[in-house]
Design a protein around this motif. Structure first.
Motif, PDB file in Angstrom:
ATOM      1  N   PHE A 546     -93.296 -42.588 -60.195  1.00 26.18           N
ATOM      2  CA  PHE A 546     -93.617 -41.167 -60.332  1.00 26.18           C
ATOM      3  C   PHE A 546     -94.770 -41.171 -59.441  1.00 26.18           C
ATOM      4  N   ASP A 547     -94.758 -40.277 -58.408  1.00 24.97           N
ATOM      5  CA  ASP A 547     -95.971 -39.986 -57.584  1.00 24.97           C
ATOM      6  C   ASP A 547     -96.236 -38.497 -57.591  1.00 24.97           C
ATOM      7  N   ILE A 548     -97.323 -38.311 -58.206  1.00 26.23           N
ATOM      8  CA  ILE A 548     -97.511 -36.997 -58.419  1.00 26.23           C
ATOM      9  C   ILE A 548     -97.878 -36.062 -57.334  1.00 26.23           C
ATOM     10  N   ARG A 549     -98.420 -36.723 -56.320  1.00 26.20           N
ATOM     11  CA  ARG A 549     -98.745 -36.120 -55.018  1.00 26.20           C
ATOM     12  C   ARG A 549     -97.421 -35.627 -54.233  1.00 26.20           C
ATOM     13  N   ALA A 550     -96.534 -36.612 -54.211  1.00 22.86           N
ATOM     14  CA  ALA A 550     -95.171 -36.399 -53.452  1.00 22.86           C
ATOM     15  C   ALA A 550     -94.456 -35.320 -54.392  1.00 22.86           C
ATOM     16  N   PHE A 551     -94.534 -35.228 -55.629  1.00 24.66           N
ATOM     17  CA  PHE A 551     -94.130 -34.506 -56.641  1.00 24.66           C
ATOM     18  C   PHE A 551     -94.405 -32.904 -56.308  1.00 24.66           C
ATOM     19  N   HIS A 552     -95.700 -32.770 -56.289  1.00 22.20           N
ATOM     20  CA  HIS A 552     -96.206 -31.338 -55.764  1.00 22.20           C
ATOM     21  C   HIS A 552     -95.766 -30.928 -54.290  1.00 22.20           C
ATOM     22  N   ASP A 553     -96.054 -31.691 -53.381  1.00 18.00           N
ATOM     23  CA  ASP A 553     -95.585 -31.500 -52.023  1.00 18.00           C
ATOM     24  C   ASP A 553     -94.240 -30.970 -51.933  1.00 18.00           C
ATOM     25  N   HIS A 554     -93.425 -31.642 -52.669  1.00 15.95           N
ATOM     26  CA  HIS A 554     -91.974 -31.009 -52.545  1.00 15.95           C
ATOM     27  C   HIS A 554     -91.897 -29.900 -53.185  1.00 15.95           C
ATOM     28  N   LEU A 555     -92.330 -29.735 -54.336  1.00 12.02           N
ATOM     29  CA  LEU A 555     -92.257 -28.564 -55.181  1.00 12.02           C
ATOM     30  C   LEU A 555     -92.840 -27.244 -54.628  1.00 12.02           C
ATOM     31  N   LEU A 556     -93.630 -27.428 -53.828  1.00  9.93           N
ATOM     32  CA  LEU A 556     -94.375 -26.346 -53.032  1.00  9.93           C
ATOM     33  C   LEU A 556     -93.742 -26.343 -51.728  1.00  9.93           C
ATOM     34  N   GLY A 557     -92.956 -27.192 -51.302  1.00  6.51           N
ATOM     35  CA  GLY A 557     -92.534 -27.322 -49.919  1.00  6.51           C
ATOM     36  C   GLY A 557     -91.537 -26.381 -49.323  1.00  6.51           C
ATOM     37  N   ALA A 558     -90.973 -25.300 -50.182  1.00  4.38           N
ATOM     38  CA  ALA A 558     -90.122 -24.234 -49.831  1.00  4.38           C
ATOM     39  C   ALA A 558     -90.473 -22.788 -50.089  1.00  4.38           C
ATOM     40  N   GLY A 559     -91.801 -22.830 -50.410  1.00  7.60           N
ATOM     41  CA  GLY A 559     -92.389 -21.514 -50.682  1.00  7.60           C
ATOM     42  C   GLY A 559     -92.112 -21.047 -52.092  1.00  7.60           C
ATOM     43  N   ALA A 560     -92.249 -19.893 -52.469  1.00  2.00           N
ATOM     44  CA  ALA A 560     -92.263 -19.117 -53.758  1.00  2.00           C
ATOM     45  C   ALA A 560     -90.618 -18.866 -54.016  1.00  2.00           C
ATOM     46  N   ILE A 561     -89.817 -19.630 -54.617  1.00  2.00           N
ATOM     47  CA  ILE A 561     -88.229 -19.505 -54.722  1.00  2.00           C
ATOM     48  C   ILE A 561     -88.016 -19.206 -56.249  1.00  2.00           C
ATOM     49  N   PRO A 562     -86.855 -18.927 -56.399  1.00  2.00           N
ATOM     50  CA  PRO A 562     -86.490 -18.569 -57.678  1.00  2.00           C
ATOM     51  C   PRO A 562     -86.395 -19.789 -58.651  1.00  2.00           C
ATOM     52  N   LEU A 563     -86.628 -19.524 -59.772  1.00  2.00           N
ATOM     53  CA  LEU A 563     -86.709 -20.860 -60.748  1.00  2.00           C
ATOM     54  C   LEU A 563     -85.088 -21.641 -60.680  1.00  2.00           C
ATOM     55  N   ASP A 564     -84.051 -20.964 -60.705  1.00  2.00           N
ATOM     56  CA  ASP A 564     -82.988 -21.849 -60.674  1.00  2.00           C
ATOM     57  C   ASP A 564     -82.823 -22.707 -59.365  1.00  2.00           C
ATOM     58  N   ALA A 565     -83.232 -21.976 -58.101  1.00  2.00           N
ATOM     59  CA  ALA A 565     -83.237 -22.688 -56.898  1.00  2.00           C
ATOM     60  C   ALA A 565     -84.243 -23.821 -56.880  1.00  2.00           C
ATOM     61  N   LEU A 566     -85.367 -23.595 -57.582  1.00  2.00           N
ATOM     62  CA  LEU A 566     -86.367 -24.750 -57.576  1.00  2.00           C
ATOM     63  C   LEU A 566     -85.904 -25.852 -58.330  1.00  2.00           C
ATOM     64  N   GLU A 567     -85.154 -25.567 -59.556  1.00  2.00           N
ATOM     65  CA  GLU A 567     -84.690 -26.569 -60.423  1.00  2.00           C
ATOM     66  C   GLU A 567     -83.472 -27.528 -59.488  1.00  2.00           C
ATOM     67  N   ARG A 568     -82.607 -26.804 -58.831  1.00  2.00           N
ATOM     68  CA  ARG A 568     -81.723 -27.463 -58.049  1.00  2.00           C
ATOM     69  C   ARG A 568     -82.340 -28.419 -56.812  1.00  2.00           C
ATOM     70  N   ARG A 569     -83.529 -27.624 -56.325  1.00  2.00           N
ATOM     71  CA  ARG A 569     -84.225 -28.369 -55.225  1.00  2.00           C
ATOM     72  C   ARG A 569     -85.075 -29.858 -55.767  1.00  2.00           C
ATOM     73  N   MET A 570     -85.378 -29.767 -56.891  1.00  2.00           N
ATOM     74  CA  MET A 570     -86.173 -30.822 -57.464  1.00  2.00           C
ATOM     75  C   MET A 570     -85.389 -31.881 -58.089  1.00  2.00           C
ATOM     76  N   ASP A 571     -84.087 -31.280 -58.545  1.00  2.00           N
ATOM     77  CA  ASP A 571     -83.147 -32.389 -58.929  1.00  2.00           C
ATOM     78  C   ASP A 571     -82.577 -33.152 -57.737  1.00  2.00           C
ATOM     79  N   ASP A 572     -82.351 -32.526 -56.451  1.00  2.00           N
ATOM     80  CA  ASP A 572     -82.077 -33.285 -55.413  1.00  2.00           C
ATOM     81  C   ASP A 572     -83.106 -34.352 -54.922  1.00  2.00           C
ATOM     82  N   TRP A 573     -84.443 -33.741 -54.932  1.00  2.00           N
ATOM     83  CA  TRP A 573     -85.511 -34.794 -54.704  1.00  2.00           C
ATOM     84  C   TRP A 573     -85.643 -35.851 -55.587  1.00  2.00           C
TER      85      TRP A 573
END
Length: 579
Positions: A546-573
């Motif tokens: 687990f790389d906290i820097r990569a995690f945060h970069d991807h989490l913030l990488g699409a802007g402020a999106i809805p929580l369900d979309a965020l969960e799908r994005r991070m599951d794909d990551w």
């Protein structure tokens, strides 16, 4: 330009075969241009000076016209094949669809008829000057135009409020009782003392002295003869007509169909389908968890007595407070300087845009919260600013300053919002805006990152972090309590005082904020819990990889999106990280 018959046919063919992606891009651009046209204030906030001489139309007719136009945009959007769009365009499609549907629901439910509270309304429009550079004669003349147009704007506000009375869509009286005093502060003294006159107090470079004297005289004249009489008349309307018609109960649920109003607002601000009952229960569970952690800190400093006694001690012992506003401000500046070097431990990508620290203006400080953040101009002409409340330093504890700074500045709001504005290839409505549950959820999540940044080493500062986390857990309970379960203001204040170590002045301001802005307070904790859940899942799945820097970069990488979309994005990551 002239077209041959063949050229016109080819143009028609090319338009007829526009791809879904092209149709969507054109619609997004059309909608954004219309949005900017409707809101000169938004253009000012974004750094665009082209509409700095006017205000948005607040009239009932303008509200109706905007709803009609949104219906047209919605029909166009729904005619586009979303499945044919790329991944980011599909997300933009879903966010624009949600935005248009929500705005139409707000209008249908009559929420546009409640446009004022103690923290928002025409009494605060002078603060817009802080988004203007005032570097040319035109900037000052534009501000003069805005001052001259304020009486018409106040008349539009009155029209909307009168319709709100007719439709039983009124603000809570306890909130509106603060507004006349806010207007009194605008009217106090001579015209040159007015907050609206502030830009004319210091002469700029490049404006001849004769013109500057003329501008100053004109500004004082407009304030004295046009603006102040209109403000006084508006104040008289509020005290004589609107306040007596305001709802006595603090909760929006007391209005006709009020519970439906609140269910809509809960879904809107959290981007979830959680019911008020479920949110209330989550809040109580978080309060219980945090109370146990606070007890541990109390024991670690050897305090004898219960948690209420400890909170009273923290609220009253002078060692925890600065004596002057100047010393308090210096304390905030010192903390902010400590934050930036720690960010590289947690982020691979940092924003180019800097931020500064400013005092909250004296005219609004008594009625607002401990701090807030103002985003950078989208065109890069102004930095972000972390505004801190210096009013009554004896109620601003030192042990809250670290946690407050990481929330409002970095790695909280400034880092997230500045990074979003620098994203490429996304529509402006995503890079300059976004969902409250993400923005505020990230800010609250960032408070926990303070531990990894070397903060909260003092047990009292750790208690400050827990106090702020508790503050947002309490919000879930009292916001749903007030607006859905019929709690009184006093019950909400008492619950807050019983479970959080914040000062009574802050608690009262916070409760009145929740009363005046139903549902918004739910976004923080719901967003934070979702981000924490996503991170825990990633840490468990990846272990030492687990790389906290990569995690945060991807989490913030699409802007402020809805929580369900965020969960799908991070599951794909996470799937990608696992190979």
């Amino acid at each position: 330009m002239q077209f041959t018959l063949f050229g016109l046919l080819m143009l028609a063919v090319s338009l007829a075969v526009a791809s879904p992606a092209e149709e969507f891009e054109a619609l997004v651009e059309d909608h954004w241009a219309w949005t900017l046209e409707q809101s000169p204030q938004l253009r000012t906030h974004l750094g665009d000076s082209g509409a700095n001489d006017r205000w948005g139309d607040m009239s009932l007719a303008a509200h109706a016209q905007r709803d009609t136009r949104r219906a047209e945009f919605l029909a166009q959007l729904e005619a586009i094949d979303a499945d044919a769009l790329g991944e980011q365009a599909q997300l933009s499609y879903a966010m624009l669809l949600r935005r248009l549907q929500s705005e139409r629901s707000e209008y249908r439910l009559g929420l546009h008829l409640i446009p004022i509270n103690m923290r928002s309304g025409p009494q605060h429009l002078h603060s817009l000057q802080e988004r203007i550079r005032f570097s040319s004669e035109r900037d000052y003349r534009d501000w003069l135009q805005r001052l001259q147009r304020m009486p018409a704007l106040l008349a539009q506000y009155r029209e909307v409020l009168e319709e709100g009375i007719a439709q039983q869509r009124t603000q809570a009286r306890v909130v509106m009782e603060r507004v006349p005093a806010q207007i009194d502060r605008l009217l106090a003294g001579e015209p040159a003392d007015s907050p609206f006159y502030k830009p004319f107090r210091a002469a700029p470079e490049g404006v001849p002295e004769s013109q500057w004297v003329e501008l100053q005289g004109r500004a004082a004249e407009v304030i004295d003869r046009e603006l102040n009489p209109a403000l006084a008349e508006f104040r008289a309307f509020l005290t004589g007509t609107y306040l007596p018609a305001c709802r006595e109960q603090p909760g929006i649920g007391s209005l006709p169909d009020g519970k439906a109003l609140y269910r809509f607002l809960a879904g809107y601000f959290t981007t979830t389908d959680m019911t008020p009952e479920a949110i209330h229960a989550v809040g109580k569970a978080e309060v219980a968890r945090l109370l146990a952690e606070m007890e541990e800190v109390k024991a670690s400093v050897g305090f004898e007595g219960d948690l209420q006694a400890f909170n009273t001690f923290l609220r009253s012992d002078p060692r925890f407070y600065y004596e002057t506003p100047e010393a308090l401000f210096e304390g905030y500046l010192a903390i902010s300087k400590r934050l930036d070097p720690e960010l590289v431990k947690l982020f691979g990508k940092l924003p180019r845009m800097p931020y500064g620290v400013r005092p909250i203006p004296d005219t609004i400080a008594p009625d607002t919260t401990t701090a807030y953040y103002s985003r950078p101009a989208a065109n890069g002409t102004q930095a972000g600013y972390y505004y801190v409340n210096l009013y009554r330093p004896e109620v601003r504890p030192k042990y809250e300053m670290e946690v407050l700074s990481v929330h409002e500045a970095v790695p909280g709001h400034h880092l997230q919002i500045a990074l979003a504005q620098e994203l490429e290839g996304l529509p402006m409505f995503r890079t300059t805006g976004g969902e409250t549950a993400f923005v505020e959820g990230w800010g609250l999540y960032a408070e926990r990152l303070g531990y990894q940044m070397g903060l909260y080493t003092d047990p009292y500062s750790r208690y400050g972090q827990l106090t702020y986390d508790m503050w947002r857990a309490v919000r879930l309970v009292v916001d749903t309590g007030i607006h859905y379960f019929g709690w009184s203001r006093e019950r909400a204040i008492d619950y807050f005082k019983a479970n959080a170590g914040k000062s009574e002045a802050d608690i009262v301001n916070e409760i009145d904020r929740y009363i005046g802005w139903p549902g918004q307070a739910l976004a923080y904790k719901i967003g934070q819990l979702k981000i924490l859940e996503i991170r825990q899942r990633a840490e468990q799945a990846l272990g030492e990889d687990f790389d906290i820097r990569a995690f945060h970069d991807h989490l913030l990488g699409a802007g402020a999106i809805p929580l369900d979309a965020l969960e799908r994005r991070m599951d794909d990551w996470l799937l990608e990280q696992r190979g």
